[in-house]
Design an enzyme around this catalytic site. Structure first.
Site, short mmCIF file in Angstrom:
data_model
loop_
_atom_site.label_atom_id
_atom_site.label_comp_id
_atom_site.label_asym_id
_atom_site.label_seq_id
_atom_site.Cartn_x
_atom_site.Cartn_y
_atom_site.Cartn_z
N HIS A 122 -28.62 -12.38 0.66
CA HIS A 122 -27.62 -12.02 1.51
C HIS A 122 -28.50 -10.78 3.03
O HIS A 122 -29.34 -10.46 2.45
CB HIS A 122 -27.13 -11.65 0.24
CG HIS A 122 -25.81 -12.10 -0.25
ND1 HIS A 122 -24.96 -11.31 -0.80
CD2 HIS A 122 -26.29 -12.72 -0.40
CE1 HIS A 122 -23.90 -12.30 -1.71
NE2 HIS A 122 -24.54 -13.68 -1.44
N GLU A 133 -28.10 -7.88 3.74
CA GLU A 133 -28.46 -6.84 3.48
C GLU A 133 -29.49 -7.09 3.19
O GLU A 133 -30.25 -5.88 2.68
CB GLU A 133 -27.14 -6.45 2.95
CG GLU A 133 -26.05 -6.81 2.02
CD GLU A 133 -25.04 -7.24 2.78
OE1 GLU A 133 -25.49 -8.88 2.47
OE2 GLU A 133 -24.12 -7.25 2.53
N CYS A 170 -21.38 -7.47 -1.25
CA CYS A 170 -20.85 -7.34 -2.45
C CYS A 170 -21.39 -6.52 -3.33
O CYS A 170 -22.29 -5.52 -3.07
CB CYS A 170 -20.88 -8.74 -2.66
SG CYS A 170 -22.81 -9.27 -2.96
N CYS A 226 -25.11 -6.58 -3.67
CA CYS A 226 -26.05 -6.07 -2.21
C CYS A 226 -25.48 -4.55 -2.61
O CYS A 226 -26.46 -3.03 -1.79
CB CYS A 226 -25.10 -6.69 -0.89
SG CYS A 226 -26.33 -7.93 -0.81
#
Length: 158
Positions: A61, A63, A91, A94
């Protein structure tokens, strides 16, 4: 210029970089999410977009990729005092990485009622087990971030 206004302009500039990374991710066929890590002094350390499809890695992802890049650049596993700008509410996975990296401030654009992990869903930072909780600022460039996501999925769904 007043200090508050300058800080607001910095936030806008950093979120603009995250939005650019999200657009680039969409052009590569990735879900349009972008992230920027900024040092405590205001220096941009990393800018990344989602890379899950390109890397065949469900954890890639935006991040996570930005945090990995910033840590590698600094040669350390934590980013105390750093800020993270991301176009979509992180999420739960993350959020765990954000906590582990000791990110001081999280700024995000669009909320994610389906998969979010900070204000929605798991609410990772609200749990007693959370070993670090950043300051959280939601709704930064929210409309633009939502529009990118909506347009991306509209094309996908036909």
């Amino acid at each position: 210029m007043r200090p508050g206004k300058s800080r607001c302009m910095e936030r806008s500039a950093h979120m603009a970089l995250a939005l650019d990374a999200a657009r680039e991710a969409a052009q590569r066929g990735e879900v349009p999410v972008g992230a920027v890590v900024v040092s405590p002094e205001g220096r941009v350390l990393a800018v990344r977009g989602n890379e899950t499809r390109a890397t065949h890695d469900p954890s890639a992802h935006a991040e996570v990729q930005a945090i990995r890049a910033a840590c590698a650049m600094l040669g350390q596993e934590r980013l105390p005092g750093a800020s993270l700008y991301v176009t979509l509410e992180p999420c739960a996975a993350c959020a765990g990485v954000i906590a582990a990296a000791r990110i001081a401030r999280l700024y995000y654009g669009a909320s994610d009622p389906k998969s979010g992990g900070t204000e929605h869903g798991a609410r990772v930072f609200s749990h007693p087990q959370a070993h670090h909780t950043p300051e959280i600022y939601a709704g930064i460039a929210e409309r633009e971030a939502e529009a990118l996501l909506r347009a991306f999925f509209q094309v996908r769904r036909g």
